[in-house]
Each structure stands twice: as C-alpha cells, then as structure tokens.
Design a protein around this motif. Sequence first.
Motif, PDB file in Angstrom:
ATOM      1  N   PRO A   1      60.537 -14.296 -69.362  1.00 40.22           N
ATOM      2  CA  PRO A   1      60.672 -13.673 -70.023  1.00 40.22           C
ATOM      3  C   PRO A   1      58.943 -12.455 -70.625  1.00 40.22           C
ATOM      4  N   GLY A   2      58.410 -13.468 -71.761  1.00 42.95           N
ATOM      5  CA  GLY A   2      57.611 -13.086 -72.384  1.00 42.95           C
ATOM      6  C   GLY A   2      56.629 -13.301 -71.550  1.00 42.95           C
ATOM      7  N   GLY A   3      56.755 -13.929 -70.364  1.00 47.13           N
ATOM      8  CA  GLY A   3      55.729 -14.375 -69.283  1.00 47.13           C
ATOM      9  C   GLY A   3      54.725 -15.693 -69.817  1.00 47.13           C
ATOM     10  N   LEU A   4      54.407 -16.495 -69.489  1.00 42.28           N
ATOM     11  CA  LEU A   4      53.770 -18.511 -69.832  1.00 42.28           C
ATOM     12  C   LEU A   4      52.375 -18.126 -70.034  1.00 42.28           C
ATOM     13  N   ASN A   5      51.848 -18.817 -71.131  1.00 39.32           N
ATOM     14  CA  ASN A   5      50.538 -18.419 -71.181  1.00 39.32           C
ATOM     15  C   ASN A   5      49.372 -17.120 -70.540  1.00 39.32           C
ATOM     16  N   GLY A   6      50.148 -16.518 -71.399  1.00 38.04           N
ATOM     17  CA  GLY A   6      49.684 -14.493 -71.077  1.00 38.04           C
ATOM     18  C   GLY A   6      50.233 -14.177 -69.750  1.00 38.04           C
ATOM     19  N   ILE A   7      50.513 -15.184 -69.028  1.00 36.68           N
ATOM     20  CA  ILE A   7      50.762 -15.115 -67.497  1.00 36.68           C
ATOM     21  C   ILE A   7      51.616 -14.131 -67.202  1.00 36.68           C
ATOM     22  N   VAL A   8      51.956 -13.247 -66.550  1.00 34.06           N
ATOM     23  CA  VAL A   8      53.870 -12.474 -65.830  1.00 34.06           C
ATOM     24  C   VAL A   8      53.428 -12.861 -65.280  1.00 34.06           C
ATOM     25  N   GLY A   9      54.426 -11.833 -64.291  1.00 41.17           N
ATOM     26  CA  GLY A   9      55.304 -11.605 -62.920  1.00 41.17           C
ATOM     27  C   GLY A   9      54.240 -12.214 -61.403  1.00 41.17           C
ATOM     28  N   TRP A  10      53.821 -10.208 -62.871  1.00 41.94           N
ATOM     29  CA  TRP A  10      52.385  -9.517 -60.675  1.00 41.94           C
ATOM     30  C   TRP A  10      51.583 -10.616 -60.831  1.00 41.94           C
ATOM     31  N   GLN A  11      51.002 -11.359 -61.856  1.00 43.51           N
ATOM     32  CA  GLN A  11      49.886 -11.958 -62.580  1.00 43.51           C
ATOM     33  C   GLN A  11      50.291 -13.279 -61.168  1.00 43.51           C
TER      34      GLN A  11
ATOM     35  N   ILE B   1      33.603 -19.619 -44.867  1.00 42.33           N
ATOM     36  CA  ILE B   1      33.920 -19.021 -45.984  1.00 42.33           C
ATOM     37  C   ILE B   1      34.049 -17.965 -46.145  1.00 42.33           C
ATOM     38  N   GLY B   2      34.409 -16.818 -45.064  1.00 37.30           N
ATOM     39  CA  GLY B   2      34.406 -15.843 -45.739  1.00 37.30           C
ATOM     40  C   GLY B   2      36.634 -15.859 -46.902  1.00 37.30           C
ATOM     41  N   LEU B   3      36.820 -16.587 -45.588  1.00 39.43           N
ATOM     42  CA  LEU B   3      38.675 -17.140 -45.981  1.00 39.43           C
ATOM     43  C   LEU B   3      38.263 -18.044 -47.626  1.00 39.43           C
ATOM     44  N   ALA B   4      37.771 -18.018 -47.425  1.00 37.79           N
ATOM     45  CA  ALA B   4      37.650 -19.451 -49.184  1.00 37.79           C
ATOM     46  C   ALA B   4      36.873 -18.682 -49.529  1.00 37.79           C
ATOM     47  N   VAL B   5      36.223 -17.532 -49.815  1.00 40.42           N
ATOM     48  CA  VAL B   5      35.998 -16.843 -50.664  1.00 40.42           C
ATOM     49  C   VAL B   5      37.009 -15.643 -51.195  1.00 40.42           C
ATOM     50  N   TRP B   6      38.048 -14.911 -50.149  1.00 37.79           N
ATOM     51  CA  TRP B   6      38.552 -14.313 -50.233  1.00 37.79           C
ATOM     52  C   TRP B   6      39.697 -13.997 -51.091  1.00 37.79           C
ATOM     53  N   SER B   7      40.252 -15.746 -50.599  1.00 42.94           N
ATOM     54  CA  SER B   7      41.451 -16.191 -51.130  1.00 42.94           C
ATOM     55  C   SER B   7      41.127 -16.959 -52.812  1.00 42.94           C
ATOM     56  N   ALA B   8      39.819 -17.402 -53.114  1.00 45.20           N
ATOM     57  CA  ALA B   8      39.408 -17.552 -54.180  1.00 45.20           C
ATOM     58  C   ALA B   8      39.376 -16.391 -55.077  1.00 45.20           C
ATOM     59  N   MET B   9      38.979 -15.149 -54.509  1.00 46.71           N
ATOM     60  CA  MET B   9      38.932 -13.405 -55.559  1.00 46.71           C
ATOM     61  C   MET B   9      40.547 -13.308 -55.310  1.00 46.71           C
ATOM     62  N   THR B  10      41.174 -13.306 -54.497  1.00 47.51           N
ATOM     63  CA  THR B  10      42.835 -12.963 -54.739  1.00 47.51           C
ATOM     64  C   THR B  10      43.513 -14.004 -55.766  1.00 47.51           C
ATOM     65  N   ALA B  11      43.717 -14.826 -55.915  1.00 48.41           N
ATOM     66  CA  ALA B  11      43.410 -16.131 -56.782  1.00 48.41           C
ATOM     67  C   ALA B  11      43.686 -15.754 -57.979  1.00 48.41           C
ATOM     68  N   LEU B  12      42.384 -15.033 -58.878  1.00 46.57           N
ATOM     69  CA  LEU B  12      41.610 -14.396 -60.333  1.00 46.57           C
ATOM     70  C   LEU B  12      41.757 -13.910 -60.456  1.00 46.57           C
ATOM     71  N   SER B  13      42.206 -12.135 -59.266  1.00 44.58           N
ATOM     72  CA  SER B  13      43.061 -10.998 -59.572  1.00 44.58           C
ATOM     73  C   SER B  13      44.585 -11.269 -60.589  1.00 44.58           C
ATOM     74  N   GLY B  14      44.854 -12.819 -60.457  1.00 50.09           N
ATOM     75  CA  GLY B  14      46.420 -13.299 -61.297  1.00 50.09           C
ATOM     76  C   GLY B  14      45.557 -12.546 -63.009  1.00 50.09           C
ATOM     77  N   LEU B  15      44.744 -13.554 -63.216  1.00 55.59           N
ATOM     78  CA  LEU B  15      43.615 -13.010 -64.861  1.00 55.59           C
ATOM     79  C   LEU B  15      43.116 -12.247 -65.506  1.00 55.59           C
ATOM     80  N   ALA B  16      43.403 -10.897 -64.496  1.00 54.50           N
ATOM     81  CA  ALA B  16      43.174  -9.632 -64.876  1.00 54.50           C
ATOM     82  C   ALA B  16      43.684  -8.835 -65.882  1.00 54.50           C
ATOM     83  N   ARG B  17      43.045  -8.355 -66.480  1.00 53.15           N
ATOM     84  CA  ARG B  17      43.566  -7.946 -68.025  1.00 53.15           C
ATOM     85  C   ARG B  17      43.351  -6.675 -68.150  1.00 53.15           C
TER      86      ARG B  17
END
Length: 530
Positions: free
Chosen positions: A188-198, A102-118
Amino acid sequence: MVATSSPAAKPAGFSIGRTLTEVPSTAYSNWVLGLLAVVYAINFVDRQIISVLALDIKRDLGLTDADLGFLYGTAFGVFYALFGIPMGRLADSWNRVRLITIGLAVWSAMTALSGLARNGAQLTAARIGVGVGEATASPCAYSLISDYFPRNKRASALAVYSSGMYLGAGLSLFIGAVIVKAWDAAYPGGLNGIVGWQASFMAVGIPGLLLALVVATLREPVRGLSEGLPTRPVAHPFREFFAELMTIIFPLSLIAAARQGARVLWRNLLGLVIITLLAYALIVLTGDIAQWVAVGIGFYAIYSWAVALKKRDAPAFQLIWGTPAFLAVLVGYGLIAFVNYAVLFWSLPYAESVLGADKSTAGLIIGGGGAAGGFIGLNIGGRVADRLRRSNPGGRILVIIFAALAPVVPLVIMFSTDNLTVFYALILPMTVLHSTGLSAAAATTQDLVLPRMRGLATACYFLSITMIGLALGPYMVGRVSIWTGDLGTAILSLLLVMPVSTLALVLLYRWLPKAEASVAERAHAAGEPM
C-alpha cells in the motif's frame, strides 16, 4: 498469416548474420511476419501503457490533462518522428535485422527506466528515449515485409504486422491495470519507493530485452527480392545516417545547410524563423511551453531535412515530397491518426473519471475490445484493399475513406452517453471501423517509391501520423478539456478535422493511378540511374 512463394522455394533456417539470397519459403516468410507483429505489439505495450497509468501518474506527479497528453503524445512522438528520418535512411542502407534488434533493446530498457521516474521531467526524458528506440521498428519492418511478400500481398501482410498495434495497446491496458491493482494491494505504501504505476513500467519493459535475442536470429533478405529488382548494398551506410542526422538537429542543421550552398541556408533560416514565431504564438495562447517548443523542434527538423533531401537525393525528394499523391496520403491518414491516437489514449481515463468505471474492469473491456477490434479491422481492411486494387488502381483508397467516415457515429454515441454499458458495447465496433484503413495507407506509401526508398517512405509516413496524430491529438484533447471542463466534449471536438481528411483522400483517389504508374519515369528524370 499471409503466404508467398513458389512451391519449389527452399526452406530457410535460423542463422545469425546470414543474408537470404533466394525466394524464402512460405513458412519462413510467415514466421518473420509473425515475429515482427509481436515486436510491434511490444512497441505499443511500451508506448500505450501510460494510458492506464494516467490518473495515477497525474495524482503522484501533480500533472494536468494537458501534461498527460504531452507525455503520451508529444514527448514520445516528436522524437519518434524525428529519429525515424535517419533511422529510415539507415534501414535503407544497413542491415535491417540488426537495426531493429538494437532499437527493441533500447526502447525496452527506457520503458523499464520509466519506472524510476520521480517527477514529470524524468518521465519525459524516459519517454523521449522510448521514442528514439521505437523509431527503428517500422522503417525496418515495412522494408523487410516488402521484400518477403510480393506487391499483390503487401497490404494483407502489413495488416498482420499492424495488428500488433491494437494487440499491444489492448494488452497494455489490461496488464497495466492488473499490475497496479496487485502491487498497490500488496504494498500500500510502495516497496522501496516503487508504487504500482512504476512497477508496471518495469514489468512490461523487461520482456522486450529477451525478445531482442530472438529477433537477432532473422535472416536479412536482399532488397527488391520480391520484385526481381535486387539493390546493391550501400558502401557507407553510417556516413549517410549521420549526414541525415545533421539535417534535423539544430544547430548542426545550419552547418549542413551552409555546406549545400547559400540558397539552402537561407531557406533553412527562413523556415526556422517562421516556425519559431508560430510556436511562440501558440505558447502565448495556451501557456504550454514544453508542448510547443517540442512541436516547433519537430516541424523545423522536418522542414530542414526536406530542404536538404532535395539537394542530396533528388529522386527520393521527387517521389516523396514532390508527389501530390504521397502528400495526400500523409495529410489524409495523418488526420485520421489525429482522432485515433487521442481516442486510444483517453478512452480509459474517460471511463474512469466520467463514467465511474473500475480501472481493472475498464482495462480488460477496453483493452480486449480494442485488441480484438483492431485485429479484425486491420485484416479485413487489408484483404479488401488488396482485392479492390486488383481491378482498380485506386481501390485501396476507398478503404481509407471508409475508415475516416464510418467510426463517426459510434464515437459520438460513446462520448456523449452516460451509460457505461453502452460505452463498453461500442468499443469493439468502433475499433473495427477505424482500423480498416491503416494497412491500405501503409501499402500505398510503399507502392509510390522505389525499393531503395522504402525505409525513407515509411519514415515519412510515420512523420505524418506521429506529428499530426500523436503529437497533437492527445494533447489537444487535454487542452480543450481544461478549457471546457468536459472531457467528452474535448474528444468529440477532434471530429472537426474529418472533412479535411476526406478531401485529401478523395484527391488521392484521383491522383494515385498516374503517380504509381510513373514512379520509375519520374525517378529517372530526377537523376536516378535505372
């Protein structure tokens, strides 16, 4: 891998939801160990990838070096440490395989969601979620490994598991750098607002969700199996989990304290006042409100929990907080982690910003050297520690002392040279040296408690290396860097804690034999039925 079992042991297969009631085969024990090491590697990929993305995040979100240290260390580390307490209790009383899945699934999902941070606040929230999920990993893994491997093989087995830390950290630097470069070149300008680090956050988070399905197939061993001390299952594991949780979350902690009596409540309030005043003073000194509010929350929760534990589980309190040898492990290795975590995070930003390194090249060399060095150092350190312990009860501590002192010279050269080649050349030997003591420290904490307390002991161990090391080390480098204007000087200032760490470890060497030999006696005297 590390082998354990008699030749007559029957092979164990893969079956969801079954309990292992006999001595496992060597092959299956090693399979479990290898899979847990992969989980730990994913743990550190998700935790560490922010290092290679640091300068991009700093630029896009308008952050400072202190903010980066806060995001990497404190925002993640405080909640990782705090939830490690109830998760450690749950690991001691519930199914460890289910919990780590359960923990592995939670932290993996939250890592992926970090890519949506603005903004910084959203990334902070995601990092807190990663910390809560990852709090399940090591209490479960340490406890499982201690049941799959006997005492005389434990440091070596834990070294294999802990090598996932360096493999994951190294992979994160390389993978993150490659993804950022490829994504930003393609879009270069991101895809749908998503840049490289995200995109990098998303790319490393998703594989963990798939790995969770594999982890779910592991078999849960009977506690105490490796030592012939089987422990009965706890009747109401989640009741104990929520009772533990109430002791660390304000203001529920005050309610929990009041239920235990006026003396416990007043001790809790006194600790709250003192910690609040100290946090306020540090806020005035540095101006970093989020950092010291989070650290204050963390230290108050630890204090509140320890006060409650003394009342609710006197034997566990006695063997952990009431044992000077255990406290010496926490302080001694916690201060080593203070240096190690800061170096782990700031090496790549230092190479980029001070030495002018290319991100992809630096990520490959620092990540590859760190991964190889950590794997080598952990396994050499674990094997040497186990060998020394056979003839000397305190032999493992000599390895930890070596890990505290040996890296000093290469660190000084690395962060004072202006030659990038010299910096790169020292990554591998420096990492080998400072990684040798981790498994010895971890094995020592397991040997100082009873089998039913291993998850709790692991949580306490990670409290020290997280609250002292992760929550303070990376932030302090960022803060000193702002004060001095020199990142190299800020990193080298960490070495000022080494005399304190060495003193704690020398005391541990003296205290350990007696403390380890009297575990059962002291637990029984505190009320443990034997």
